[in-house]
Every structure is written in structure tokens, then in C-alpha cells.
Design a protein around this motif. Structure first.
Motif, PDB file in Angstrom:
ATOM      1  N   THR A   1      15.768 -10.031 -23.211  1.00 12.11           N
ATOM      2  CA  THR A   1      15.661  -8.556 -23.515  1.00 12.11           C
ATOM      3  C   THR A   1      14.677  -8.177 -24.772  1.00 12.11           C
ATOM      4  N   LEU A   2      14.704  -8.893 -25.829  1.00 12.48           N
ATOM      5  CA  LEU A   2      14.116  -8.760 -26.782  1.00 12.48           C
ATOM      6  C   LEU A   2      12.574  -8.832 -26.657  1.00 12.48           C
ATOM      7  N   ALA A   3      12.263 -10.223 -25.809  1.00 19.63           N
ATOM      8  CA  ALA A   3      11.049 -10.333 -25.688  1.00 19.63           C
ATOM      9  C   ALA A   3      10.377  -9.167 -24.790  1.00 19.63           C
ATOM     10  N   ALA A   4      11.138  -8.289 -23.937  1.00 21.80           N
ATOM     11  CA  ALA A   4      10.728  -7.059 -23.304  1.00 21.80           C
ATOM     12  C   ALA A   4      10.532  -5.988 -24.211  1.00 21.80           C
ATOM     13  N   LEU A   5      11.205  -6.036 -25.304  1.00 26.94           N
ATOM     14  CA  LEU A   5      11.174  -4.662 -26.105  1.00 26.94           C
ATOM     15  C   LEU A   5      10.234  -4.989 -27.377  1.00 26.94           C
ATOM     16  N   LEU A   6       9.664  -5.929 -27.778  1.00 18.91           N
ATOM     17  CA  LEU A   6       8.744  -6.387 -28.690  1.00 18.91           C
ATOM     18  C   LEU A   6       7.304  -6.483 -28.301  1.00 18.91           C
ATOM     19  N   HIS A   7       6.603  -5.976 -28.968  1.00 16.13           N
ATOM     20  CA  HIS A   7       5.023  -5.902 -28.879  1.00 16.13           C
ATOM     21  C   HIS A   7       4.530  -7.446 -29.053  1.00 16.13           C
ATOM     22  N   SER A   8       3.392  -7.699 -28.475  1.00 13.56           N
ATOM     23  CA  SER A   8       3.056  -9.221 -28.600  1.00 13.56           C
ATOM     24  C   SER A   8       2.758  -9.561 -29.963  1.00 13.56           C
ATOM     25  N   ASP A   9       2.291  -8.230 -30.896  1.00 11.64           N
ATOM     26  CA  ASP A   9       1.827  -8.443 -32.407  1.00 11.64           C
ATOM     27  C   ASP A   9       3.032  -8.129 -33.090  1.00 11.64           C
TER      28      ASP A   9
END
Length: 142
Positions: free
Chosen positions: A42-50
Motif C-alpha cells: 500500500t505504501l508503494a502505491a502511495l509514494l512517488h518514485s522519488d
């Protein structure tokens, strides 16, 4: 007619601000819940790649390090995560960037301990979705 439109602008602006506050509070609550549950997907979906964050002790952690910290295998078995209350939300939007300041209050599972942090988030709108771009956590004195 023009007078009516001009008089209604402050109300429209207030309604838009409330709508934005609700949208951003929802995003912050999703982030907090994913952190509490060690839900890296879920965090991966919320966090920008940078994405980058500054911890309360001043450490700079980039997205990969944050996601590895919140991997489910790092959660201590049988340990309950603290309740986290989000309050005092302030938002500002400038184009494809949003700036959020919030207070997060951490309450231990048995209510024996409580502390708060001020959090500053920057979000970047990418393909119509707001993603967390950076965060800074600062402890508040009791």
C-alpha cells in the motif's frame, strides 16, 4: 448577476478548501494506516518514485529504504502498533504540488504513553493521482 457571482466566490472557495482538506486527510490516513500495519505494498502505491523522508532523528530515508522498513517481516510478532490520530491539518496547493502540515499523535496500545509529531508532507500530482513526494517528521515537546 455579476454581484451575486462575486458575493458567492468566498463560499465557493471555502467549499473547495474543505473538499481538498478531506481528500488530503484521507490520503494521510491511508499512509498512516499502511505504516501501522507494515503494509509495504500500500505504501508503494502511495509514494512517488522519488520519495524521500526525514525522520524525527534527522535521518534521510529514500523510498526503497522506507518500503523495506515497513515490510511485513519487520513487524514484531504479537506487538500491537500504537493508535495514531491525525489532527491540525493545513493544506496548500500550487499546481501539481500540494503541501500538508499535520499533527500526528501516537498513543500506546495500553494508553500508558502518548507523544506527538508535526509532519510536513509534499505531494506531487502524477497522471491525476496525488503521491507523497517527501515528508519530514519533527517531534513535539510534551
Amino acid at each position: 448577476m455579476l454581484l451575486l457571482v462575486l458575493l458567492s466566490l468566498p463560499f465557493f472557495s471555502y467549499a473547495l478548501e474543505n473538499q481538498n482538506d478531506a481528500e488530503f486527510k484521507s490520503l494521510v490516513l491511508k499512509l498512516v494506516e499502511a505504516q501501522r500495519n507494515y503494509d509495504a505494498s500500500t505504501l508503494a502505491a502511495l509514494l512517488h518514485s522519488d520519495y524521500v523522508e526525514i525522520s524525527p532523528v534527522g535521518e534521510v530515508d529514500h523510498r526503497d529504504k522506507v518500503l523495506s522498513f515497513y515490510h511485513a517481516s519487520n513487524k514484531v510478532s504479537g506487538q500491537n502498533s500504537p493508535q495514531i490520530e491525525v489532527s491540525e491539518l493545513e493544506t496548500k496547493i500550487n499546481g501539481d504540488f500540494a503541501f500538508i502540515i499535520a499533527k500526528e499523535t501516537f498513543i500506546s496500545p495500553n494508553n500508558s504513553r502518548q507523544f506527538s509529531m508535526r509532519v510536513s508532507f509534499t505531494l506531487h500530482k502524477v497522471q491525476g493521482r496525488w503521491l507523497f513526494y517527501n515528508a519530514q517528521y519533527t517531534g513535539l515537546r510534551p
